[in-house]
Motif scaffolding. Structure first.
Motif, PDB file in Angstrom:
ATOM      1  N   LYS A  27      20.394  -7.163  31.646  1.00 15.22           N
ATOM      2  CA  LYS A  27      19.687  -5.934  31.333  1.00 15.22           C
ATOM      3  C   LYS A  27      18.280  -5.991  31.904  1.00 15.22           C
ATOM      4  O   LYS A  27      17.537  -6.942  31.671  1.00 15.22           O
ATOM      5  CB  LYS A  27      19.637  -5.746  29.809  1.00 15.22           C
ATOM      6  CG  LYS A  27      19.154  -4.395  29.348  1.00 15.22           C
ATOM      7  CD  LYS A  27      19.302  -4.268  27.833  1.00 15.22           C
ATOM      8  CE  LYS A  27      18.905  -2.869  27.355  1.00 15.22           C
ATOM      9  NZ  LYS A  27      19.068  -2.734  25.880  1.00 15.22           N
ATOM     10  N   TYR A  28      17.918  -4.961  32.668  1.00 12.86           N
ATOM     11  CA  TYR A  28      16.598  -4.922  33.292  1.00 12.86           C
ATOM     12  C   TYR A  28      15.614  -4.059  32.510  1.00 12.86           C
ATOM     13  O   TYR A  28      14.409  -4.302  32.535  1.00 12.86           O
ATOM     14  CB  TYR A  28      16.719  -4.401  34.724  1.00 12.86           C
ATOM     15  CG  TYR A  28      17.503  -5.327  35.626  1.00 12.86           C
ATOM     16  CD1 TYR A  28      17.059  -6.611  35.898  1.00 12.86           C
ATOM     17  CD2 TYR A  28      18.702  -4.918  36.202  1.00 12.86           C
ATOM     18  CE1 TYR A  28      17.773  -7.474  36.731  1.00 12.86           C
ATOM     19  CE2 TYR A  28      19.428  -5.763  37.034  1.00 12.86           C
ATOM     20  CZ  TYR A  28      18.954  -7.035  37.288  1.00 12.86           C
ATOM     21  OH  TYR A  28      19.667  -7.878  38.084  1.00 12.86           O
ATOM     22  N   ARG A  30      15.631  -0.713  29.127  1.00 11.62           N
ATOM     23  CA  ARG A  30      16.383  -0.188  27.982  1.00 11.62           C
ATOM     24  C   ARG A  30      17.722   0.403  28.397  1.00 11.62           C
ATOM     25  O   ARG A  30      18.746   0.172  27.736  1.00 11.62           O
ATOM     26  CB  ARG A  30      15.549   0.872  27.257  1.00 11.62           C
ATOM     27  CG  ARG A  30      16.286   1.508  26.076  1.00 11.62           C
ATOM     28  CD  ARG A  30      15.408   2.522  25.372  1.00 11.62           C
ATOM     29  NE  ARG A  30      14.246   1.876  24.745  1.00 11.62           N
ATOM     30  CZ  ARG A  30      13.330   2.548  24.059  1.00 11.62           C
ATOM     31  NH1 ARG A  30      13.430   3.885  23.936  1.00 11.62           N
ATOM     32  NH2 ARG A  30      12.294   1.918  23.529  1.00 11.62           N
ATOM     33  N   ASN A  31      17.739   1.149  29.498  1.00 12.41           N
ATOM     34  CA  ASN A  31      18.968   1.834  29.893  1.00 12.41           C
ATOM     35  C   ASN A  31      19.518   1.381  31.246  1.00 12.41           C
ATOM     36  O   ASN A  31      20.432   2.006  31.782  1.00 12.41           O
ATOM     37  CB  ASN A  31      18.738   3.352  29.944  1.00 12.41           C
ATOM     38  CG  ASN A  31      18.367   3.913  28.580  1.00 12.41           C
ATOM     39  OD1 ASN A  31      19.015   3.593  27.590  1.00 12.41           O
ATOM     40  ND2 ASN A  31      17.322   4.736  28.546  1.00 12.41           N
ATOM     41  N   LYS A  32      18.961   0.307  31.791  1.00 10.44           N
ATOM     42  CA  LYS A  32      19.392  -0.136  33.113  1.00 10.44           C
ATOM     43  C   LYS A  32      20.004  -1.536  33.043  1.00 10.44           C
ATOM     44  O   LYS A  32      19.343  -2.493  32.647  1.00 10.44           O
ATOM     45  CB  LYS A  32      18.218  -0.141  34.100  1.00 10.44           C
ATOM     46  CG  LYS A  32      18.636  -0.497  35.526  1.00 10.44           C
ATOM     47  CD  LYS A  32      17.476  -0.421  36.487  1.00 10.44           C
ATOM     48  CE  LYS A  32      17.911  -0.773  37.898  1.00 10.44           C
ATOM     49  NZ  LYS A  32      16.788  -0.726  38.862  1.00 10.44           N
ATOM     50  N   TYR A  33      21.257  -1.615  33.445  1.00  8.75           N
ATOM     51  CA  TYR A  33      21.973  -2.882  33.495  1.00  8.75           C
ATOM     52  C   TYR A  33      22.349  -3.206  34.943  1.00  8.75           C
ATOM     53  O   TYR A  33      22.822  -2.340  35.684  1.00  8.75           O
ATOM     54  CB  TYR A  33      23.265  -2.805  32.673  1.00  8.75           C
ATOM     55  CG  TYR A  33      23.073  -2.868  31.182  1.00  8.75           C
ATOM     56  CD1 TYR A  33      23.222  -4.069  30.493  1.00  8.75           C
ATOM     57  CD2 TYR A  33      22.764  -1.721  30.455  1.00  8.75           C
ATOM     58  CE1 TYR A  33      23.056  -4.133  29.117  1.00  8.75           C
ATOM     59  CE2 TYR A  33      22.601  -1.766  29.076  1.00  8.75           C
ATOM     60  CZ  TYR A  33      22.748  -2.980  28.414  1.00  8.75           C
ATOM     61  OH  TYR A  33      22.587  -3.031  27.051  1.00  8.75           O
ATOM     62  N   GLY A  34      22.170  -4.460  35.320  1.00 11.39           N
ATOM     63  CA  GLY A  34      22.697  -4.913  36.597  1.00 11.39           C
ATOM     64  C   GLY A  34      24.145  -5.344  36.453  1.00 11.39           C
ATOM     65  O   GLY A  34      24.924  -5.300  37.412  1.00 11.39           O
ATOM     66  N   PRO A  70      21.775 -14.741  32.173  1.00 15.83           N
ATOM     67  CA  PRO A  70      22.265 -13.481  31.607  1.00 15.83           C
ATOM     68  C   PRO A  70      21.459 -13.082  30.379  1.00 15.83           C
ATOM     69  O   PRO A  70      20.934 -13.935  29.666  1.00 15.83           O
ATOM     70  CB  PRO A  70      23.714 -13.807  31.241  1.00 15.83           C
ATOM     71  CG  PRO A  70      23.761 -15.284  31.067  1.00 15.83           C
ATOM     72  CD  PRO A  70      22.746 -15.844  32.024  1.00 15.83           C
ATOM     73  N   THR A  71      21.357 -11.795  30.151  1.00 15.55           N
ATOM     74  CA  THR A  71      20.721 -11.299  28.929  1.00 15.55           C
ATOM     75  C   THR A  71      21.591 -11.606  27.718  1.00 15.55           C
ATOM     76  O   THR A  71      21.091 -11.966  26.649  1.00 15.55           O
ATOM     77  CB  THR A  71      20.496  -9.780  29.032  1.00 15.55           C
ATOM     78  OG1 THR A  71      19.801  -9.477  30.248  1.00 15.55           O
ATOM     79  CG2 THR A  71      19.699  -9.267  27.845  1.00 15.55           C
ATOM     80  N   ASP A  72      22.903 -11.479  27.903  1.00 16.00           N
ATOM     81  CA  ASP A  72      23.877 -11.785  26.855  1.00 16.00           C
ATOM     82  C   ASP A  72      25.070 -12.469  27.496  1.00 16.00           C
ATOM     83  O   ASP A  72      25.318 -12.334  28.694  1.00 16.00           O
ATOM     84  CB  ASP A  72      24.353 -10.511  26.143  1.00 16.00           C
ATOM     85  CG  ASP A  72      23.232  -9.780  25.424  1.00 16.00           C
ATOM     86  OD1 ASP A  72      22.701 -10.336  24.459  1.00 16.00           O
ATOM     87  OD2 ASP A  72      22.905  -8.656  25.848  1.00 16.00           O
TER      88      ASP A  72
END
Length: 303
Positions: A27-28, A30-34, A70-72
């Protein structure tokens, strides 16, 4: 390829490897995921990773290579959590990133010696390994010239060589054939086909022809998610009986491509022969045998 046989044999002493990717996200904002909620299990052999530019392929590979976290989620190599223990992966990894850089003032032999030292590979065996790689990748005649004088394809081959220096058990190639001519592409495919007997190889590309001739399994990505993964035959089934060919006037092509998924076009007597994907054929269309490129375009256009 005979020049690389001694090097390839050294890869074949390893136990079976397994890479498990469990619900990872990057996650980059709030609403943007790579990458979002990505899961896959990869065993030895060649995995072809396909997806358009921006699909998240490089983001995924950098996390596997421990360049970023990774964020998660969790990534396991042989049940070892490499997010927590990056060194476990790095000792076993060979990685050619998409943005691979070199030191232009060093020659190929000097650069590979430096990279070998960085990877903890030393001694007389390292010089032999470097020589074998330079010969196998057709770089031996230019090995004493500064890398800055190399063509783009030659620099890419140096990058491939450095990825193989440390007898890696998991090898990642991100867009490895960029800049390679057709002969070099064949040489590269032959090399990794031999190495894949006992290693995990992940080959990422947006060019289907780089994948379809060598990959044991294929994964298709789009917008940071996994669309599908499996053997090529099963993926191609998704588009079976949907591939057609017809001939149309050039004036009609603009509206035609807005309504259909066009795979390719060729000129024929002033008109266009069009290969396209559709649930319902148009006019005098002829059904064609589907291939991986057809399935890739269908999956990325309809998902």
């Amino acid at each position: 390829m005979d020049l690389l046989r001694p090097l390839i044999k050294s890869f074949q002493k390893f136990k079976i490897m397994q890479l498990e990717i469990q619900n990872i996200s990057k996650k980059y904002s709030r609403n943007k995921y790579g990458l979002k909620d990505f899961s896959m299990t990869i065993d030895k052999g060649i995995l072809g990773l396909l997806g358009p530019n921006g699909a998240g392929k490089s983001t995924l590979l950098k996390m596997i290579a421990t360049v970023s976290k990774p964020t998660d989620g969790v990534i396991l190599l042989n049940k070892n959590n490499i997010v927590k223990d990056a060194n476990y992966m790095r000792k076993k990894l060979g990685f050619l990133p998409q943005d691979f850089g070199v030191y232009p003032n060093l020659n190929a032999f000097e650069f590979l010696e430096y990279m070998a030292a960085m990877k903890g590979v030393g001694g007389k065996d390292s010089k032999l390994r470097i020589t074998q790689l330079l010969e196998g990748l057709n770089l031996i005649d230019a090995a004493k010239k500064p890398i800055g004088s190399y063509s783009g394809g030659m620099k890419q081959r140096v990058g491939i060589a450095q990825a193989l220096l440390n007898d890696p058990k998991l090898i990642i190639f991100d867009e490895p054939t960029v800049g390679l001519d057709p002969e070099e592409r064949v040489r590269f495919r032959n090399l990794i086909s031999d190495l894949a007997n006992e290693c995990i190889i992940i080959l990422s590309s947006h060019i289907v022809s780089d994948i379809d001739t060598i990959a044991d399994r294929v994964a298709v990505m789009k917008s940071g998610t996994l669309i599908t993964e499996g053997v090529q035959e099963d993926i191609i089934k998704s588009v079976s009986e949907k591939v057609f060919e017809t001939v149309i006037d050039k004036a009609h092509f603009s509206s035609f491509k807005n309504e259909q998924i066009v795979v390719s076009t060729t000129r024929e007597n002033g008109r266009l022969k069009v290969r396209y994907i559709s649930k319902t054929p148009i006019g005098n269309s002829v059904q064609k045998l589907a291939n991986l490129e057809d399935a890739y375009l269908y999956l990325t256009k309809t998902n």
